[in-house]
Design a protein around this motif. Structure first.
Motif, PDB file in Angstrom:
ATOM      1  N   VAL A 164      75.151  61.765 -13.007  1.00 48.84           N
ATOM      2  CA  VAL A 164      75.932  60.981 -12.060  1.00 48.84           C
ATOM      3  C   VAL A 164      76.726  59.880 -12.765  1.00 48.84           C
ATOM      4  N   TYR A 165      76.176  59.288 -13.824  1.00 53.09           N
ATOM      5  CA  TYR A 165      76.923  58.278 -14.590  1.00 53.09           C
ATOM      6  C   TYR A 165      78.059  58.938 -15.364  1.00 53.09           C
ATOM      7  N   ALA A 166      77.814  60.124 -15.917  1.00 53.89           N
ATOM      8  CA  ALA A 166      78.860  60.828 -16.651  1.00 53.89           C
ATOM      9  C   ALA A 166      80.036  61.162 -15.742  1.00 53.89           C
ATOM     10  N   VAL A 167      79.734  61.598 -14.523  1.00 60.96           N
ATOM     11  CA  VAL A 167      80.789  61.921 -13.556  1.00 60.96           C
ATOM     12  C   VAL A 167      81.634  60.684 -13.250  1.00 60.96           C
ATOM     13  N   GLN A 168      80.975  59.562 -13.012  1.00 63.22           N
ATOM     14  CA  GLN A 168      81.694  58.334 -12.694  1.00 63.22           C
ATOM     15  C   GLN A 168      82.553  57.871 -13.870  1.00 63.22           C
ATOM     16  N   GLN A 169      82.008  57.946 -15.069  1.00 60.02           N
ATOM     17  CA  GLN A 169      82.764  57.517 -16.243  1.00 60.02           C
ATOM     18  C   GLN A 169      83.976  58.410 -16.484  1.00 60.02           C
ATOM     19  N   GLY A 170      83.827  59.712 -16.250  1.00 57.12           N
ATOM     20  CA  GLY A 170      84.971  60.611 -16.392  1.00 57.12           C
ATOM     21  C   GLY A 170      86.068  60.265 -15.402  1.00 57.12           C
ATOM     22  N   LYS A 171      85.678  59.957 -14.173  1.00 57.76           N
ATOM     23  CA  LYS A 171      86.644  59.602 -13.126  1.00 57.76           C
ATOM     24  C   LYS A 171      87.353  58.293 -13.461  1.00 57.76           C
ATOM     25  N   GLU A 172      86.577  57.278 -13.865  1.00 52.49           N
ATOM     26  CA  GLU A 172      87.174  55.983 -14.200  1.00 52.49           C
ATOM     27  C   GLU A 172      88.054  56.077 -15.443  1.00 52.49           C
ATOM     28  N   ALA A 173      87.618  56.868 -16.420  1.00 54.27           N
ATOM     29  CA  ALA A 173      88.420  57.040 -17.634  1.00 54.27           C
ATOM     30  C   ALA A 173      89.759  57.702 -17.308  1.00 54.27           C
ATOM     31  N   ALA A 174      89.738  58.639 -16.377  1.00 51.51           N
ATOM     32  CA  ALA A 174      90.982  59.308 -15.982  1.00 51.51           C
ATOM     33  C   ALA A 174      91.989  58.307 -15.424  1.00 51.51           C
TER      34      ALA A 174
END
Length: 439
Positions: A419-429
Motif C-alpha cells: 500500500v505504501y509502494a502504491v501511494q509513492q508511485g502515485k505521488e511520484a507520478a
C-alpha cells in the motif's frame, strides 16, 4: 550463490494447497457490515490509510448497492485496491484506527473485506480515461506496485510510458513475493491487466538495470525515469554453513511456490525458518500447507519485537508452527543423514547465554531484503546518492539526478508494504508530471 531447491517429484495442483485464506463477504454480509460504519466526520480510518481512500464514502455506497461507485472511490486513490484489500495489514492501519475499536464493542468495521467486495464486483473496465497526449515519454524501471501505480497515473495525465522489468512476468512482489494463499487464482495478473487497459503503457521484460539496461541510455531517450526496483538482495546471516544445500532464501522459496515450480512433495519434512517478520510467517505457513512436518520459527528477539503483525503470528499458531524466541543462529552444520543442524545462542534475562542445536531438513532465511547497489551502479552509470542503504530522494521523490525519480521499497520512506509502494508511485507520478511540463 543462491541455493536452488533440488527436489524431484512434482507437487500436485498448487491451488489445492493454497485456497484463499479469507472468504469474501456475501452480498448480505457486506450490507450488514457496511451498516456498522458510523461515517465519521474527519474519519481516522482515512488518515490511517497510506493511500487516503475515502473509506466512509465507499462503505456508504456499498450500503446503497452502488458497488460501481464504491469501487471507483477506492480505485481513484489506490489502483491496486483489489490486492491491497487482500494483503494489506488493515489490522494495524485503517481498522486499527476505526472508532468501533473502543470499549465495550472493540470490533472494528471489516474495511479490508468491504474493499474487496466492492472491487471484486466491479463491472467492465476500470473507470479511467487518459488526457490528451503530451508527447512526453517516461521510463519506469520495475513493474511492481510502485512502478505500475506510477505508470498508470502518468498515462492518465497523457504521457507515454515504457516499463522495464527484470523478471519474465510483471507484478513485482504481488506476483513473486506474496504468500500464495493471500493472492490466489492468478489474481495479480488479472488485476494488472485491468490497470494496463488505460493504454499508452508498453512492457519490456527481462531487462535488468546495470546488466542489459543502463541509466545513461534511458536519460538520453526519455524525458524522465522512475526507478522502482524494490529490494532484490536477501540479507545474509553471515554465519558458517550459510551456503550449504537446503539453506534457502525465504523470498526465493515464495517465488518458487507462486510460479508452481516446486518439484517434490514436502510432506513430513522438517524446517527451521529464521526470522520474525511477515515473510517468515508466510514461509512457515506455506510449508505447513504443503504438508511439512515440524516447522520451527526461530527469532533472535522476543515476541514483542517481531515485525510480523499479531494477526500473522496468530495465523502461524493456527497452523501449528512452533515459535522460539531469543534464538540467535551462530552456525549451520551438515549432518551425515542429510539433515541440517542449526546452533543457536539463547539469551534472555532468565538465561544469560547458552547454546542449543535444532535439526531439520531445510533452513529458510527470512531476515529481510536489501538494495542491490552493485548491479545498480556498474558500467559507469550516472551515480545516484544512497541514504541508509536505499536510494536517496527528496520530498518529491526526486533523486540526486534531477530527471530521475524513485519510489517503493528501494527508497527510505514509509514502510515496505504494498500500500505504501502504491501511494509513492502515485505521488511520484504527480512530481514527474510537474517536472516534465516545467511546473
Amino acid at each position: 550463490m543462491q541455493q536452488k531447491i533440488n527436489l524431484s517429484k512434482a507437487v500436485a495442483d498448487n491451488n489445492y494447497h493454497f485456497d484463499d485464506i479469507h472468504s469474501p463477504l456475501t452480498h448480505k454480509e457486506a450490507l450488514e457490515e457496511a451498516s456498522r460504519c458510523l461515517y465519521c466526520y474527519n474519519a481516522p480510518c482515512i488518515t490511517a490509510c497510506p493511500t487516503h481512500i475515502n473509506i466512509p464514502d465507499f462503505i456508504r455506497k456499498i450500503s446503497t448497492n452502488n458497488l460501481q461507485g464504491s469501487a471507483q472511490t477506492i480505485l481513484s486513490e489506490n489502483i491496486f485496491g483489489g490486492s491491497c484489500a487482500r494483503v494489506c495489514p488493515t489490522e494495524i492501519l485503517c481498522e486499527h484506527a476505526c472508532v468501533r475499536n473502543t470499549h465495550p464493542e472493540s470490533n472494528p468495521v471489516k474495511i479490508g473485506l468491504l474493499q474487496r467486495h466492492a472491487i471484486d464486483n466491479i463491472q467492465g473496465e476500470y473507470p479511467f480515461v487518459r488526457k490528451s497526449d503530451t508527447n512526453k515519454k517516461i521510463a519506469v524501471i520495475g513493474a511492481g506496485p510502485a512502478g505500475i501505480s506510477c505508470a498508470h497515473k502518468l498515462a492518465q495525465l497523457g504521457h507515454a510510458i515504457d516499463i522495464f522489468e527484470k523478471e519474465s512476468k510483471i507484478g513485482g512482489l504481488n506476483e513473486y513475493g506474496i504468500a500464495s494463499y493471500k493472492l490466489v487464482n492468478n489474481y495479480s495478473e488479472l488485476e494488472i491487466n485491468k490497470i494496463l487497459d488505460i493504454g499508452n503503457i508498453n512492457i519490456f521484460t527481462k531487462k535488468t538495470l546495470g546488466d542489459n539496461l543502463f541509466l545513461n541510455d534511458l536519460l538520453d531517450r526519455y524525458h524522465a525515469v522512475f526507478i522502482a526496483i524494490g529490494l532484490a538482495s536477501a540479507r545474509k546471516l553471515n554465519i558458517p554453513g550459510e551456503s550449504l544445500p537446503n539453506v534457502l532464501d525465504a523470498t526465493h522459496f515464495i517465488h518458487t511456490i507462486r510460479q508452481h515450480q516446486i518439484q517434490e512433495s514436502l510432506k513430513g519434512k522438517s524446517a527451521i525458518v529464521i526470522g520474525g517478520g511477515n515473510t517468515a510467517i508466510d514461509v512457515a505457513v506455506q510449508l505447513k500447507k504443503l504438508g511439512a512436518g515440524k516447522v520451527t520459527l526461530a527469532y533472535r528477539r522476543g515476541y514483542q519485537h517481531m515485525s510480523a503483525t499479531l494477526k500473522e503470528q496468530q495465523l502461524a499458531q493456527l497452523h501449528d508452527v512452533h515459535k522460539e524466541t531469543w534464538f540467535n543462529p551462530i552456525k549451520i552444520d551438515q549432518l551425515t543423514d542429510k539433515k541440517l543442524a542449526v546452533t543457536f545462542h539463547i539469551q534472555t534475562h532468565e538465561i544469560p547465554q547458552e547454546t542449543i542445536t535444532l535439526t531439520a531438513d531445510y533452513v529458510f532465511k527470512a531476515i529481510g531484503q536489501t538494495l542491490c547497489t552493485q548491479s545498480l551502479f556498474r558500467q559507469n552509470q550516472s551515480t545516484l546518492s544512497v541514504h541508509q542503504r536505499k536510494i536517496a530522494v527528496n520530498d518529491n521523490y526526486q533523486t540526486s539526478i534531477p530527471s530521475v525519480f524513485a519510489g517503493g521499497d528501494c527508497i527510505y520512506k514509509g514502510q515496505d508494504l504494498t500500500v505504501y509502494a502504491v501511494q509513492q508511485g502515485k505521488e511520484a507520478a504527480e512530481s514527474i508530471h510537474s517536472y516534465i511540463i516545467g511546473d
